[in-house]
Enzyme design. Structure first.
Site, PDB file in Angstrom:
ATOM      1  N   LYS A  30       0.732  -1.295  -0.028  1.00  0.00           N
ATOM      2  CA  LYS A  30      -0.011   0.009  -0.196  1.00  0.00           C
ATOM      3  C   LYS A  30       1.037   1.208   0.143  1.00  0.00           C
ATOM      4  O   LYS A  30       0.617   2.185  -0.851  1.00  0.00           O
ATOM      5  CB  LYS A  30      -0.848   0.002   1.217  1.00  0.00           C
ATOM      6  CG  LYS A  30      -1.342   1.273   1.615  1.00  0.00           C
ATOM      7  CD  LYS A  30      -2.328   1.274   2.689  1.00  0.00           C
ATOM      8  CE  LYS A  30      -1.665   1.398   4.096  1.00  0.00           C
ATOM      9  NZ  LYS A  30      -1.535   2.840   4.444  1.00  0.00           N
ATOM     10  N   ASN A  31       1.823   1.469   0.978  1.00  0.00           N
ATOM     11  CA  ASN A  31       2.569   2.677   1.036  1.00  0.00           C
ATOM     12  C   ASN A  31       3.685   2.867   0.136  1.00  0.00           C
ATOM     13  O   ASN A  31       4.063   4.004  -0.145  1.00  0.00           O
ATOM     14  CB  ASN A  31       3.175   2.638   2.475  1.00  0.00           C
ATOM     15  CG  ASN A  31       2.367   2.793   3.536  1.00  0.00           C
ATOM     16  OD1 ASN A  31       0.996   3.187   3.177  1.00  0.00           O
ATOM     17  ND2 ASN A  31       2.686   2.517   4.922  1.00  0.00           N
ATOM     18  N   CYS A 124      -4.170  13.035  13.489  1.00  0.00           N
ATOM     19  CA  CYS A 124      -4.950  11.916  13.033  1.00  0.00           C
ATOM     20  C   CYS A 124      -4.905  11.039  14.516  1.00  0.00           C
ATOM     21  O   CYS A 124      -4.297  11.262  15.537  1.00  0.00           O
ATOM     22  CB  CYS A 124      -4.361  11.295  11.866  1.00  0.00           C
ATOM     23  SG  CYS A 124      -2.842  10.421  12.162  1.00  0.00           S
ATOM     24  N   ARG A 129       1.341  14.397  13.634  1.00  0.00           N
ATOM     25  CA  ARG A 129       1.980  14.131  12.303  1.00  0.00           C
ATOM     26  C   ARG A 129       2.054  15.596  11.437  1.00  0.00           C
ATOM     27  O   ARG A 129       1.144  15.929  10.314  1.00  0.00           O
ATOM     28  CB  ARG A 129       0.976  13.255  11.632  1.00  0.00           C
ATOM     29  CG  ARG A 129       1.002  11.860  12.188  1.00  0.00           C
ATOM     30  CD  ARG A 129       0.179  10.873  11.352  1.00  0.00           C
ATOM     31  NE  ARG A 129       0.833  10.135  10.373  1.00  0.00           N
ATOM     32  CZ  ARG A 129       0.114   9.249   9.720  1.00  0.00           C
ATOM     33  NH1 ARG A 129      -0.823   8.856   9.923  1.00  0.00           N
ATOM     34  NH2 ARG A 129       0.905   8.838   8.716  1.00  0.00           N
ATOM     35  N   ASP A 312       4.642   0.187  12.027  1.00  0.00           N
ATOM     36  CA  ASP A 312       3.504  -0.370  11.463  1.00  0.00           C
ATOM     37  C   ASP A 312       3.340  -1.709  12.133  1.00  0.00           C
ATOM     38  O   ASP A 312       2.335  -2.349  11.599  1.00  0.00           O
ATOM     39  CB  ASP A 312       3.380  -0.238   9.860  1.00  0.00           C
ATOM     40  CG  ASP A 312       3.384   1.166   9.518  1.00  0.00           C
ATOM     41  OD1 ASP A 312       2.963   1.884  10.315  1.00  0.00           O
ATOM     42  OD2 ASP A 312       3.486   1.297   8.381  1.00  0.00           O
ATOM     43  N   ARG A 404      -8.646  -0.435   4.866  1.00  0.00           N
ATOM     44  CA  ARG A 404      -7.538   0.578   4.088  1.00  0.00           C
ATOM     45  C   ARG A 404      -6.402   0.015   3.563  1.00  0.00           C
ATOM     46  O   ARG A 404      -5.652   0.459   2.808  1.00  0.00           O
ATOM     47  CB  ARG A 404      -7.447   1.861   4.951  1.00  0.00           C
ATOM     48  CG  ARG A 404      -8.405   2.872   5.348  1.00  0.00           C
ATOM     49  CD  ARG A 404      -8.018   4.029   6.275  1.00  0.00           C
ATOM     50  NE  ARG A 404      -7.051   4.363   5.553  1.00  0.00           N
ATOM     51  CZ  ARG A 404      -6.214   5.547   6.110  1.00  0.00           C
ATOM     52  NH1 ARG A 404      -6.693   5.867   7.076  1.00  0.00           N
ATOM     53  NH2 ARG A 404      -5.199   6.038   5.244  1.00  0.00           N
TER      54      ARG A 404
HETATM   55  N1  EPU Z   1       7.104  14.457  11.019  1.00  0.00           N
HETATM   56  C1  EPU Z   1       7.275  15.849  11.261  1.00  0.00           C
HETATM   57  N2  EPU Z   1       7.437  16.613  10.259  1.00  0.00           N
HETATM   58  C2  EPU Z   1       6.781  16.339   8.948  1.00  0.00           C
HETATM   59  C3  EPU Z   1       6.789  14.685   8.553  1.00  0.00           C
HETATM   60  C4  EPU Z   1       6.823  14.003   9.765  1.00  0.00           C
HETATM   61  O1  EPU Z   1       7.397  16.266  12.490  1.00  0.00           O
HETATM   62  O2  EPU Z   1       7.133  17.050   7.941  1.00  0.00           O
HETATM   63  C5  EPU Z   1       7.051  13.515  12.156  1.00  0.00           C
HETATM   64  C6  EPU Z   1       5.588  12.785  12.235  1.00  0.00           C
HETATM   65  O3  EPU Z   1       4.656  13.581  13.093  1.00  0.00           O
HETATM   66  C7  EPU Z   1       5.868  11.333  12.921  1.00  0.00           C
HETATM   67  C8  EPU Z   1       7.436  11.273  12.207  1.00  0.00           C
HETATM   68  O4  EPU Z   1       7.890  12.464  11.779  1.00  0.00           O
HETATM   69  O5  EPU Z   1       6.118  11.605  14.343  1.00  0.00           O
HETATM   70  C9  EPU Z   1       7.404  10.224  11.199  1.00  0.00           C
HETATM   71  O6  EPU Z   1       6.276  10.457  10.060  1.00  0.00           O
HETATM   72  P1  EPU Z   1       6.621  10.303   8.613  1.00  0.00           P
HETATM   73  O7  EPU Z   1       6.442  11.470   7.864  1.00  0.00           O
HETATM   74  O8  EPU Z   1       7.806   9.376   8.347  1.00  0.00           O
HETATM   75  O9  EPU Z   1       5.042   9.378   8.324  1.00  0.00           O
HETATM   76  P2  EPU Z   1       4.270   9.299   7.075  1.00  0.00           P
HETATM   77  O10 EPU Z   1       5.069   9.782   5.926  1.00  0.00           O
HETATM   78  O11 EPU Z   1       3.056  10.292   7.400  1.00  0.00           O
HETATM   79  C10 EPU Z   1       4.401   6.973   6.399  1.00  0.00           C
HETATM   80  C11 EPU Z   1       3.441   5.769   6.265  1.00  0.00           C
HETATM   81  C12 EPU Z   1       2.989   5.165   7.817  1.00  0.00           C
HETATM   82  C13 EPU Z   1       3.961   4.718   8.453  1.00  0.00           C
HETATM   83  C14 EPU Z   1       4.995   5.957   8.642  1.00  0.00           C
HETATM   84  C15 EPU Z   1       6.399   5.521   9.347  1.00  0.00           C
HETATM   85  C16 EPU Z   1       2.700   6.250   4.252  1.00  0.00           C
HETATM   86  C17 EPU Z   1       1.550   6.492   3.462  1.00  0.00           C
HETATM   87  N3  EPU Z   1       2.189   6.245   5.542  1.00  0.00           N
HETATM   88  O12 EPU Z   1       3.543   7.833   7.088  1.00  0.00           O
HETATM   89  O13 EPU Z   1       2.206   4.039   7.564  1.00  0.00           O
HETATM   90  O14 EPU Z   1       3.495   4.424   9.786  1.00  0.00           O
HETATM   91  O15 EPU Z   1       5.568   6.600   7.446  1.00  0.00           O
HETATM   92  O16 EPU Z   1       7.156   4.550   8.827  1.00  0.00           O
HETATM   93  O17 EPU Z   1       3.446   5.958   3.594  1.00  0.00           O
HETATM   94  C18 EPU Z   1       0.307   2.528   7.774  1.00  0.00           C
HETATM   95  O18 EPU Z   1       0.403   2.065   6.685  1.00  0.00           O
HETATM   96  O19 EPU Z   1      -0.602   2.225   8.859  1.00  0.00           O
HETATM   97  C19 EPU Z   1       0.971   3.958   8.171  1.00  0.00           C
HETATM   98  C20 EPU Z   1       0.488   4.855   9.251  1.00  0.00           C
END
Ligand code: EPU
Length: 428
Positions: A30-31, A124, A129, A312, A404
């Site tokens: 998915k991701n 969320c 996030r 995850d 999802r």
């Molecule tokens: N963060 C910031 N600033 C930013 C971006 C992130 O502070 O600009 C923080 C977030 O708040 C969090 C941490 O950095 O505490 C990591 O967040 P990241 O941005 O890596 O998460 P994401 O990209 O929103 C993706 C996956 C998630 C997975 C995370 C971590 C997708 C669509 N989602 O989320 O997947 O948990 O990386 O590996 O790729 C899931 O599939 O259940 C899921 C939540």
């Protein structure tokens, strides 16, 4: 098990106690699919993506792309996409609320069209996030960002090369930055990038489109182009779905063979399963076998960016630890609020204490079936796992969260011997 609430979402009915045995085919990730589908915005040419999981999130992504003017055709896990022209550069609030990953359209929209209007994602269920790191890269590349009525209105004439060190390692932030810089012909440097396999799958796609990307350690050097080619790509297998089945096979005292995986992406999960007492055999680069040897030993887990232990998989391993002989410690380092499954597991007899980001899990003899509620995708997976090992009947409510990210989960589990049924929303 009658309740006074009316359920508008479907539920799972699970009769626990069956050891899972047999073979299971793992779906596409998915991701990895989401950013790759969105990358189609970067080119006029046609793109073909294979091994795309048929999930609620995939449909949301395709609906969003369709609303922007992309021609989309989805059949048998293959998606054809062509963004000849755009009819909109707006990702509406309803879409972003349904799927946060909708923010991934920002990078490619700015790269190709110089404009993106995207609803600001709020917090969320798993944490605040923020997306500040995504926006920092856009600003460094010359984009102006105005926040009006809950929307980010972004504009850029010609993307300037960027040199930026991410303050936190972010998966979608790295993906957005790479897609944004794909529209800049000069050399950019991104440091402290995420190296999750899903990010590297997108990198492969961008390279196929004509973007030069060199990665060493956590640094990427990127040189894009104003004219990118169409691509044909097969998405990597879902390592989190795979990990979920591995835990299921082990804790039910079963013997499960996973097919179509990438063993190299499962290192941290295999290590922890072995430490907990599982027999994990690598049969080939894409096949694994997980068996129980009888005991489940406690673990110490600390979530981290790849190649560390994935956040995850934290909820699923919490269930494993509930059944271990002794006390486990689970530290959640990525998200600040990712222990919502704990309250539901406690209803099933789990002994878990959470303090900030640390969960202390004392193993219990048994979990007992109960009516429990899903709060997010991986939390719901953990409740299903708990239901599979619990004594008696478990009803997992609100499984739209699970839909999802897990394709035909109940069918795959049934084929392995589980007793699990999907119940329609009440009153339907
Ligand atoms: N963060 C910031 N600033 C930013 C971006 C992130 O502070 O600009 C923080 C977030 O708040 C969090 C941490 O950095 O505490 C990591 O967040 P990241 O941005 O890596 O998460 P994401 O990209 O929103 C993706 C996956 C998630 C997975 C995370 C971590 C997708 C669509 N989602 O989320 O997947 O948990 O990386 O590996 O790729 C899931 O599939 O259940 C899921 C939540």
């Amino acid at each position: 098990m009658k309740s006074t609430r009316l359920y508008t979402s479907e539920s799972f009915f699970i009769e626990g106690g069956n050891p899972l045995r047999g073979k299971v085919q793992v779906s596409g990730s998915k991701n990895a699919s989401l950013p790759i589908l969105v990358a189609s915005l970067l080119t006029k040419e046609e793109n073909l993506v294979e091994n795309v999981p048929d999930l609620l999130d995939t449909h949301t992504a395709l609906e969003l792309l369709g609303s922007l003017g992309v021609q989309v055709e989805f059949q048998d896990h293959r998606v054809r996409l062509q963004a000849r022209e755009l009819s909109s550069y707006r990702a509406p609030d309803a879409m972003v609320r349904r799927m946060r990953a909708s923010v991934l359209v920002m990078g490619p929209l700015l790269a190709r069209f110089g404009r993106a209007v995207v609803s600001m994602p709020g917090g969320c269920s798993i944490g605040v996030r923020s997306i500040d790191q995504h926006l920092r890269v856009f600003e460094k590349g010359g984009a102006s960002i105005r926040i009006k009525h809950g929307y980010m209105d972004m504009e850029v004439k010609r993307i300037k090369p960027v040199e930026y060190t991410f303050e936190v390692i972010t998966v979608t932030g790295t993906e957005n930055a790479l897609m944004f810089l794909s529209g800049c012909e000069k050399r950019s440097i991104l440091r402290n990038i995420a190296l999750e396999p899903e990010v590297l799958d997108l990198v492969e796609v961008l390279r196929k489109m004509g973007v030069e990307i060199h990665i060493e350690d956590r640094t990427a050097v990127v040189r894009g182009s104003r004219e990118l080619r169409g691509f044909h790509h097969r998405v990597i297998p879902d390592r989190i779905e795979a990990g979920t089945f591995m835990v299921a096979g082990f804790i039910t005292g079963g013997d499960v063979e996973l097919q179509g995986v990438r063993v190299e992406h499962l290192g941290a999960v295999m290590d922890k399963l072995r430490e907990a007492g599982a027999q994990v055999d690598v049969l080939s680069l894409d096949r694994l076998r997980v068996r129980s040897k009888g005991e489940i030993w406690p673990l110490s887990i600390s979530t981290a960016e790849y190649p560390g232990f994935p956040t995850d998989m934290q909820a699923q391993f919490t269930v494993l630890c509930c059944l271990a002989r002794g006390q486990s410690e689970i530290k959640e380092n990525i998200f600040e609020n990712r222990f919502q499954h704990v309250a539901e597991l406690q209803r099933m007899g789990a002994d878990i204490h959470v303090r900030d980001r640390l969960a202390i899990v004392r193993g219990v003899e048994k979990l007992y079936g109960a009516e429990v509620y899903s709060t997010d995708l991986r939390a719901s997976a953990s409740l299903v796992l708990a239901g599979l090992v619990a004594e008696g009947t478990t009803v997992v409510r609100d499984i739209h969260h699970l839909d999802r990210g897990y394709e035909r989960l109940e069918e795959k589990l049934r084929a392995l011997g589980a007793t699990i049924e999907r119940l329609p929303p009440e009153g339907s």
